[in-house]
Each structure stands twice: as structure tokens, then as C-alpha cells.
Design a protein around this motif. Structure first.
Motif, PDB file in Angstrom:
ATOM      1  N   ARG A   1     -10.231   3.473  -0.567  1.00 47.15           N
ATOM      2  CA  ARG A   1      -9.698   4.415   0.431  1.00 47.15           C
ATOM      3  C   ARG A   1      -8.862   5.482  -0.250  1.00 47.15           C
ATOM      4  N   MET A   2      -8.040   5.046  -1.207  1.00 47.47           N
ATOM      5  CA  MET A   2      -7.166   5.989  -1.913  1.00 47.47           C
ATOM      6  C   MET A   2      -8.007   6.981  -2.710  1.00 47.47           C
ATOM      7  N   ARG A   3      -9.080   6.488  -3.271  1.00 47.95           N
ATOM      8  CA  ARG A   3      -9.977   7.350  -4.027  1.00 47.95           C
ATOM      9  C   ARG A   3     -10.520   8.464  -3.136  1.00 47.95           C
ATOM     10  N   LYS A   4     -10.944   8.091  -1.947  1.00 51.93           N
ATOM     11  CA  LYS A   4     -11.471   9.086  -1.003  1.00 51.93           C
ATOM     12  C   LYS A   4     -10.403  10.113  -0.640  1.00 51.93           C
ATOM     13  N   ARG A   5      -9.182   9.624  -0.414  1.00 55.14           N
ATOM     14  CA  ARG A   5      -8.097  10.524  -0.051  1.00 55.14           C
ATOM     15  C   ARG A   5      -7.779  11.482  -1.183  1.00 55.14           C
ATOM     16  N   LEU A   6      -7.773  10.961  -2.403  1.00 53.68           N
ATOM     17  CA  LEU A   6      -7.523  11.823  -3.564  1.00 53.68           C
ATOM     18  C   LEU A   6      -8.608  12.891  -3.663  1.00 53.68           C
TER      19      LEU A   6
ATOM     20  N   ASP B   1       0.828  -1.205   0.000  1.00 60.17           N
ATOM     21  CA  ASP B   1       0.000   0.000   0.000  1.00 60.17           C
ATOM     22  C   ASP B   1       0.863   1.257   0.000  1.00 60.17           C
ATOM     23  N   PHE B   2       2.012   1.178   0.647  1.00 62.08           N
ATOM     24  CA  PHE B   2       2.858   2.345   0.799  1.00 62.08           C
ATOM     25  C   PHE B   2       3.171   3.005  -0.545  1.00 62.08           C
ATOM     26  N   GLY B   3       3.467   2.194  -1.559  1.00 61.18           N
ATOM     27  CA  GLY B   3       3.789   2.734  -2.884  1.00 61.18           C
ATOM     28  C   GLY B   3       2.641   3.564  -3.429  1.00 61.18           C
ATOM     29  N   ILE B   4       1.438   3.073  -3.289  1.00 62.29           N
ATOM     30  CA  ILE B   4       0.278   3.805  -3.795  1.00 62.29           C
ATOM     31  C   ILE B   4      -0.022   5.011  -2.904  1.00 62.29           C
ATOM     32  N   GLU B   5       0.145   4.841  -1.614  1.00 57.22           N
ATOM     33  CA  GLU B   5      -0.090   5.967  -0.701  1.00 57.22           C
ATOM     34  C   GLU B   5       0.812   7.154  -1.012  1.00 57.22           C
ATOM     35  N   ARG B   6       2.068   6.876  -1.304  1.00 58.53           N
ATOM     36  CA  ARG B   6       2.987   7.951  -1.625  1.00 58.53           C
ATOM     37  C   ARG B   6       2.559   8.637  -2.926  1.00 58.53           C
ATOM     38  N   ALA B   7       2.170   7.839  -3.905  1.00 56.61           N
ATOM     39  CA  ALA B   7       1.735   8.421  -5.181  1.00 56.61           C
ATOM     40  C   ALA B   7       0.504   9.303  -4.973  1.00 56.61           C
ATOM     41  N   VAL B   8      -0.384   8.868  -4.100  1.00 59.71           N
ATOM     42  CA  VAL B   8      -1.587   9.652  -3.800  1.00 59.71           C
ATOM     43  C   VAL B   8      -1.199  10.993  -3.173  1.00 59.71           C
ATOM     44  N   GLU B   9      -0.280  10.965  -2.222  1.00 60.56           N
ATOM     45  CA  GLU B   9       0.185  12.202  -1.595  1.00 60.56           C
ATOM     46  C   GLU B   9       0.811  13.146  -2.620  1.00 60.56           C
TER      47      GLU B   9
ATOM     48  N   ALA C   1     -10.431  14.099  -1.321  1.00 58.86           N
ATOM     49  CA  ALA C   1     -10.262  15.065  -0.230  1.00 58.86           C
ATOM     50  C   ALA C   1      -9.154  16.060  -0.572  1.00 58.86           C
ATOM     51  N   GLY C   2      -8.178  15.609  -1.349  1.00 59.31           N
ATOM     52  CA  GLY C   2      -7.084  16.495  -1.768  1.00 59.31           C
ATOM     53  C   GLY C   2      -7.406  17.261  -3.041  1.00 59.31           C
ATOM     54  N   GLY C   3      -8.663  17.191  -3.471  1.00 54.92           N
ATOM     55  CA  GLY C   3      -9.067  17.954  -4.657  1.00 54.92           C
ATOM     56  C   GLY C   3      -8.750  17.260  -5.969  1.00 54.92           C
ATOM     57  N   VAL C   4      -8.351  15.995  -5.910  1.00 53.84           N
ATOM     58  CA  VAL C   4      -8.003  15.260  -7.135  1.00 53.84           C
ATOM     59  C   VAL C   4      -9.207  14.426  -7.567  1.00 53.84           C
TER      60      VAL C   4
ATOM     61  N   LEU D   1       0.219  13.304  -5.805  1.00 52.54           N
ATOM     62  CA  LEU D   1      -0.810  13.886  -6.682  1.00 52.54           C
ATOM     63  C   LEU D   1      -1.542  15.023  -5.983  1.00 52.54           C
ATOM     64  N   CYS D   2      -1.845  14.839  -4.707  1.00 54.20           N
ATOM     65  CA  CYS D   2      -2.506  15.915  -3.944  1.00 54.20           C
ATOM     66  C   CYS D   2      -1.570  17.119  -3.849  1.00 54.20           C
ATOM     67  N   ASP D   3      -0.291  16.852  -3.691  1.00 52.64           N
ATOM     68  CA  ASP D   3       0.704  17.924  -3.649  1.00 52.64           C
ATOM     69  C   ASP D   3       0.752  18.678  -4.983  1.00 52.64           C
ATOM     70  N   ALA D   4       0.760  17.940  -6.089  1.00 48.28           N
ATOM     71  CA  ALA D   4       0.814  18.580  -7.413  1.00 48.28           C
ATOM     72  C   ALA D   4      -0.405  19.472  -7.629  1.00 48.28           C
ATOM     73  N   ARG D   5      -1.534  19.009  -7.140  1.00 39.36           N
ATOM     74  CA  ARG D   5      -2.771  19.784  -7.231  1.00 39.36           C
ATOM     75  C   ARG D   5      -2.650  21.088  -6.420  1.00 39.36           C
ATOM     76  N   LYS D   6      -2.127  20.963  -5.221  1.00 40.69           N
ATOM     77  CA  LYS D   6      -2.018  22.103  -4.307  1.00 40.69           C
ATOM     78  C   LYS D   6      -1.007  23.121  -4.833  1.00 40.69           C
ATOM     79  N   VAL D   7       0.153  22.611  -5.220  1.00 41.29           N
ATOM     80  CA  VAL D   7       1.237  23.489  -5.659  1.00 41.29           C
ATOM     81  C   VAL D   7       0.869  24.231  -6.947  1.00 41.29           C
ATOM     82  N   SER D   8       0.229  23.526  -7.873  1.00 42.56           N
ATOM     83  CA  SER D   8      -0.059  24.128  -9.184  1.00 42.56           C
ATOM     84  C   SER D   8      -1.389  24.879  -9.204  1.00 42.56           C
TER      85      SER D   8
END
Lengths: 469, 469
Positions: free
Chosen positions: B442-447, B399-407, B449-452, B409-416
Motif C-alpha cells: 500500500r505504501m509503495r502505491k502511495r509513494l 503503520d503510522f510511523g511508516i505512513e508519516r515517512a511516506v508523506e 502516486a506522489g511521484g516517488v 517523502l512525497c512532500d520532499a519530492r513536491k517541494v524540491s
């Protein structure tokens, strides 16, 4: 070089394998592949080669190919492009049959890579071995346990579907998705840049392979257009061929060149090629596998006239729209069927006909059973399609409502001997509510066991059926 | 009759409700609706009417409308067509504002039904009340807790999306599917045969309704083509309108007539109508909701130029093909972006560009983070699309690999500050392996929440984005 069935067959069914670049370091491709291959369990000697290690995953590590107790049939190379030439020379020296080169950094990166690829090819020709790749994931073959890069969890069951893929990622994606759909493979070959053995060779191989009944392919371009056209025509006249071609648009062609260094070719030319060959065109992993399922459960040319049914008038109208747009027919019921169906379906909200609206969400079992039998046995029905709308009896009867509908569909299939297609989907994407999804998946398995084909949407069902005609 | 905003608004926001035909017998529609309404909890007096019962679900049962302590704003009728006229006369007598007639057996069944429908309309006009239906499921409005036939589990949160549906089944299906996608409604109206209030009235109502930001509709035909054309044009110039029209093909038109007695109208006329109105056309529940999500996360006219990225060259080529076919662009990177991206992405298998191949399945986090920031900030990027291929780091890092990718993507959304779209899908349909599906959700929900924005396939992502332009 000319195509030789036995030569490729010996590679695909290799009886000994060496992994060069096998590693204990989890960030390396050499670790990932070795772990995958050890997990799958290769059916023959598996040699790990890495001069910097004594032991990898509890197995002996050899310093080089020359130190192995035998010349392996197949060598799987996970080291970078610029370090590969020395190993290829060793391969030539000991007399291996073939080498899978997984590294990128060849033709697809430009002149420097082209020169490396030419050098690799020269070494292989002088040494009398074949190359798969470079820039690929390898070969998955459940018969000898050979697997490709991330394929530690692929099915161990042998099937009759072949998949040839220029993309490594899609070779893994398709194999994995197929497994959970119950589709098994004769083999999957990821061939990347196709420096030596190419799409035409593999297409001819699976055409001749008696274990393969359906050939599927993901292609970005062809090394030799005329040769590929000929191979495709021969393949599609021997067995169903499902082909997914990308690189049809401008930016996509750009991507293809930087991906596998392939020339995508003119879209019009490819369209004509696919059409003339009688191959079935697919777009995307889901559609490719949907078509494979339709071929396995129904077969070509037997799915033109549909009877579309379900609980509600909307889904019948929608399904009929989709079907006619795919060139399928939703013909009127035979008058005798209509009359009998009206007798069993005499209740408010139900409309006998084609489309058939059985008037969910609440329908007593005998009505549904009678109506679907009539629908499946109707003389103009070639395929019965039933939309198991997720609220089908569920809100009143719970799982029981859906379970009964599943039994009735299996019964209609058995009684009529005709193909039956169910549309079955979850209604929740909530991670805290997996109960419904689990139930839907169980029902899917049960339907499959009863010979009923299942799709997650009416659009996908009708699209796949349309591709059979 | 002429359209009156306040009149419809009082119906949708009714403050008292009577259910005629409420029942204790689980096989009856009257049971199912009453259970749904009691479960949802109507925000006002809820009267149950059935002369054969004293008590229903622990509540008092009244013998008829005339016996109620007050004239309810809205009456929900679940009794058969031929028994409805007497009740309608009672409704006229006591002075209710509107009646929802759910029964089928009216215009859609032919002459006998047409006469009944005309009679119902006559009673309502003489009595000064409006009719919704017949042959419909009713109205769902989270503000007052009003619900439609099988809607016991609809969202209780108020949203800004309206759905107008000629089909009852789809009104429930859309409401339910939307709930688990996080889409909430201002109201959903199932209007069936549209004997009185019709699609044009509801379209105008939601155009004027300040609570509604997006209007969606499933239509089989229009009572008055010219009036509907005018209403559609006015609606689409005020807010985004997503319209799903069925009944375009021959057998489908046949189905539409037997479903709601609607004349589907010429397909060419409808195509022109939708195009001229600037409404967005959708086909199927999934596509309709995909477009709503794209409208909510991105909005119209802001998603023409895509940057397509993921692990592997194949998916970029495929995504680019799809995008250009939808009329979208996958432009070259700005040279400065390309150069910076090449710096952070200097590793085997990765290809800086658009499409961007970050060279999965194994990529160290800093590479991915840097590359996706550059991709999102690239001057020609309007939307960053990233395919979170399911084997993305998962086989190595879990899960860690996907969790990091999710973070990331949320970062790219926020920064840009630019829209980011993730393609995220399960790879297993096995009922005995729900772990992966649960994690993906779960990852979908997190994305989210991060606006993705998240879609389950590249084809659906690109299709929805294409509909925004």
C-alpha cells in the motif's frame, strides 16, 4: 586486553540484567528496549533503573545500580553519553561483569566524544568490567532471552548462526529477515564503536563457541588490522565465515568515520585479507542470508556443477550465463541420462539437455517427474536448479500445477540425495491481490520442509551457489 | 525482405483474428491461448478454427481458414509444426496479412526443422503474408486487445513501453510483472526463431512507432548482425533502449541454439555493439523493469549525484559503496545545507551529511521532515534516496510511523521538484503474516502516486540509477 572465551561467554549468556534508562515514555530508546526485553522474556532477574519512575511496565523501578538486590551480570545503558560516566562508576563499584553502552556521541563525533569514550574505558578497566559499544544496539541471544534494541519479535529458537555487526540497524534487520527465512542464531552482537571488546574478540569467541556453526559479520573497519586478520584466518579455517565489508569507496569511508569512528582501511588490503582468509564475501543483507541458506542446505565446495532447468528456453540460457560468470559449470548431460531423458520428455517444446527446458507452461506430471529425476541423478549434476516460473501450470491448473511441481522437486531431492534449488517468485506486487503471494510463501515452506532450498530469483540462486565454491 | 512500418503496424494493430487449433481440451496450447484471447477481449472479429469441434467456449468453430466469412488480418497458429504447412497454404489462398506460428519443432531442432521452416517461409513469400515466429508466444497489444499465449490477465491499459522478446516465457513474465508495477505497454512481441520478421524489424518498428517512448528487448542472437547493429544504433539515438542479451557464455550459447536456433554471436562483439549504440544493458527481468521505472520517473543523464539517507549509519555507508561502484557520486553537502540540516537534526544518533543518518528507529516527524527537505533541496543533490528501513518507527508507532515517512517523502519530492527514490521492503516471508507485506505494498502505491520511485533493495535502486548515466 587479551581475549578470554569464558569472559565473553558469561556476558553473552548473562543470567541477570539491569536496564538503566528504562522508561515509560514511548519516544525514548529506554522504553523501546525495555518493551523489547520484557516481550522477549529474559531468563533471569531483569532490573529496571530510572530515578524518575517508581514503576515501568508494571515492574518496580530502582533509582540506581547501587540499589539493586544483586550486582547484575550485564547492564544495558540507554542514557545519553554525557550522563553515562556516573552510572559506569556505580557499575564498577557494585562489580558488574559488563556494560552495553547504546548511546552515540562518543568517538564518532570527534574530540569531545573521544575523551568521553576514553573515560568510559578507563572506568571499566579500573572497575574490572567489559564494555560492548558504545553506539550499538546490544546482544541478542535466544538461549537466555537477551535481546537488542528493537528486537521484541526475534525468534525464540536457538540456532547455530552467529552475526557480528558494527551497525545496530543491520543487527536488527538481519535478525528479523533471518527469522522469516527459518535461520536461527546462536547470538547476534551489535558492537558499534568497539571501544573495548571489538570485532576480533567476537570473531574469536564465535570461532571457539561450540554452538556456532556459521559466523557472519558486517564490518566497517577493524580496531587492530593485524589482530583482525589473524582472527579472521583462524575463524575461516574452523567454520564458514561470511563477511560483509562496507567503507570501500571514498564517500562510504567518510560515512563510516561519522558512523562508528572506524577507520575503514584500504579496499585493496581488505580484499586481500578476505581472500587470504578463505572467508566468503557478501554484499547486502539479502546476499548474506542467501549464502547462509546455501551453506546450511548444501555446504561449501559441493555446488560447482549445476543442472539448470525450468519451463522455457530463455531461463536456461539466462541461468547458464549467470552460472558461468560466477565460475560455476553447466556441463553437458551424461549420454545415458540424455537418452533416457529424451525418452520421457518426448513432446513439443521440451528440450532435453543442460540447460533443460521442460517446455512449460503446460506439462503433464509424469513428464516433469521423469525429467527431473533424470536431471537430479545425472552423474555430472552436483546441484539441480529448477525455475518454478510463476506461470507454471498456474493459469490452467491453479495452485494444483505449482503444488505438483513442488512435490516433484521434493521427490527429486529425496531420490537423488543431491541438493535441489528452486527459484520461486511472486508475480504480483498489488496490495489488493495477496492470494498469489500467500500461495508462493506456502510453497516455499513446503519446499524447505522437503529439503529444497528456495531463492526468489535465478540471479540470487546462482550468486549464492557461486559463493560456496 | 525490406522493413515496412505500415506492414508491421497493420499486424500489431490487426482488426480481425483467427485462432487455428483453438480447443476445448485444457491440456492444449490452443485451449490456453483461446481462453486468454477470449478473456482479454479482442477488439474485432475473433474466429476459432478446429475441424473437430462445432463450438469452442460458446463460440462457433470453423473447419478451416477458407470457411471464414472474411480473410482475417492475423492468424494465430497453435497446431504442431508438421501440420502447419497446409494451413499456411490456406492462409496464402485467402490472403491473410500475417501468421503467428507458435509451435516449436522448426530450425531449433536441426535439419528436419530447418526444412520445415524454409518451407513455411516459401509459402508466406509466395502468398504475400508475413510470419511471426515460429516457436513464439505472439503479440500483446492493449489497444486492440490482442494477447499472447498465457496472457489472459495482462493489463488492459495502453502504455508507452515496448518489449521485444526472443523468449516466449519472458514475454509473459515481463508483461505480468510490469502490470503489477504500474508499467504499461504499447506492445509486447515474442518472436522466437524469427524466420521472417526478426528483432531488427521490430526494433525499427518501435523506433518509428509514435506510441512507444521506451524500447526494451530480450535477445539471444541476431539473424543479421550488421542489420541489427544499425537498427540498435538508430533506435537508441531516438529513444531509450534497454537490452537484455543472453547467450554470452559457452553453455548458454548451447542453450540458445537449442532454444531458438539462434547464433548467439561473440560476447565481446555484443558488448561493443551495445556500448557503441548507447543502449542500456540489463540482466534479468527485475533489472530490466527497474531500469524502465527509473527511466519513467527520472530519465537519462539526471541521476549522477545522489544524496543517500535513512535511519542508521550502516545503510548510508553501504549505499555509498554501491553508488560509487556504479560510477555515481555521493558528494559532500553544500556548507549552507549542512549548517541548516545540523540545526533541524540536532539529536543523538543523527548525523547530518551525505550519507545522511537520520538516526532511526525513533525520530520525531518535524526532524525527519526538515532534514529530508534540506537533503532534497541541497544544490548538489540530483536524486534523493531514502531507505525506509522496515523497522522505521514501526515497532513503536505501527503503520503510522511508516505512513508519516511516506508523506514526508512525497512532500520532499513536491517541494524540491527533484527525483526521490524510496527503498521499501518487507521483513517477513511468513505465509501466516501477510499484514506487513500488504502494508508495504500500500505504501509503495502511495509513494508512486506522489511521484516517488520505489525499489525493494538499496542495491537494486542504485543499480538502476547507475544505468541511467
Amino acid at each position: 586486553m587479551s581475549y578470554d572465551f569464558d569472559e565473553i561467554d558469561r556476558i553473552v549468556n548473562a543470567r541477570s540484567l539491569a536496564v538503566v534508562g528504562a522508561s515509560n515514555s514511548p519516544t525514548k530508546f529506554g522504553y523501546m528496549f525495555t518493551r523489547s526485553q520484557v516481550t522477549m522474556g529474559f531468563d533471569g532477574p531483569l532490573y529496571l533503573v530510572n530515578p524518575k519512575e517508581d514503576e515501568i511496565m508494571g515492574r518496580r523501578s530502582y533509582p540506581d545500580i547501587r540499589s539493586l538486590p544483586q550486582a547484575p551480570d550485564l547492564v544495558y545503558l540507554t542514557i545519553p553519553a554525557h550522563r553515562s560516566m556516573e552510572v559506569l562508576k556505580d557499575c564498577a563499584e557494585v562489580g558488574v561483569k559488563a556494560v552495553i553502552i547504546t548511546a552515540s556521541g562518543f568517538r564518532e563525533i570527534g574530540e569531545r566524544g573521544k575523551a568521553l569514550e576514553a573515560e568510559a574505558l578507563e572506568i571499566s578497566r579500573a572497575g574490572g568490567f567489559r564494555i560492548i559499544g558504545p553506539n550499538c544496539f546490544g546482544i541478542y541471544n535466544p538461549r537466555n532471552g537477551l535481546t537488542l534494541l528493537p528486537g521484541h519479535d526475534f525468534s525464540t529458537r536457538t540456532g547455530d548462526v552467529a552475526f557480528i555487526s558494527q551497525s545496530g540497524g543491520y543487527s536488527a534487520h538481519v535478525a528479523r529477515q533471518a527469522k522469516s527465512l527459518g535461520i536461527d542464531f546462536s547470538a547476534v552482537i551489535s558492537y558499534g564503536n568497539a571501544a573495548d571488546l571489538d570485532e576480533s574478540d567476537f570473531l574469536r569467541y564465535f570461532t571457539d563457541d561450540p554452538e556456532t556453526a556459521i559466523i557472519t559479520a558486517y564490518v566497517e573497519g577493524a580496531r587492530d588490522g593485524a589482530r583482525f586478520a589473524e582472527a579472521l584466518k583462524a575463524a575461516a579455517s574452523a567454520k564458514p565465515v561470511v563477511i560483509w565489508k562496507v567503507g570501500k569507496e571514498e564517500s562510504s569511508r567518510r560515512a563510516v568515520i561519522s558512523h562508528t569512528g572506524s577507520l575503514a582501511g584500504s579496499p585493496a588490503l581488505w580484499d586481500a585479507l578476505i581472500k587470504q582468509s578463505d572467508a566468503i564475501e557478501a554484499s547486502g543483507v539479502d546476499e548474506l542470508l542467501d549464502i547462509v541458506l546455501a551453506l546450511k542446505y548444501i555446504g561449501r565446495g559441493k555446488a560447482k556443477r549445476l543442472l539448470i532447468s525450468g519451463g522455457g528456453g530463455g531461463l536456461g540460457a539466462y541461468g547458464a550465463d549467470l552460472a558461468e560468470r560466477e565460475g560455476l559449470e553447466v556441463p553437458d548431460l551424461d549420454p545415458a541420462t540424455l537418452s533416457r531423458m529424451q525418452d520421457v520428455l518426448d513432446r513439443a517444446g521440451a528440450v532435453a539437455g543442460n540447460p533443460l527446458d521442460i517446455g512449460a507452461p503446460l506439462i503433464p506430471v509424469p513428464f516433469l517427474e521423469g525429467a527431473l529425476r533424470e536431471a537430479a541423478l545425472n552423474p555430472t549434476t552436483e546441484v539441480l536448479v529448477f525455475d518454478l516460473a510463476v506461470n507454471f501450470g498456474y493459469d490452467v491448473a491453479g495452485d494444483f500445477g505449482i503444488e505438483r511441481a513442488v512435490e516433484i522437486l521434493c521427490d527429486a531431492r529425496k531420490v537423488s540425495g543431491r541438493p535441489v534449488v528452486a527459484v520461486l517468485y511472486s508475480r504480483s506486487f498489488d496490495p489488493d491481490d495477496m492470494r498469489f503471494e500467500t500461495m508462493i510463501r506456502r510453497m516455499r515452506k513446503r519446499l524447505n520442509a522437503g529439503g529444497v532450498l528456495v531463492f526468489p530469483t535465478m540471479a540470487r540462486a546462482v550468486r549464492a551457489l557461486g559463493r560456496l565454491s
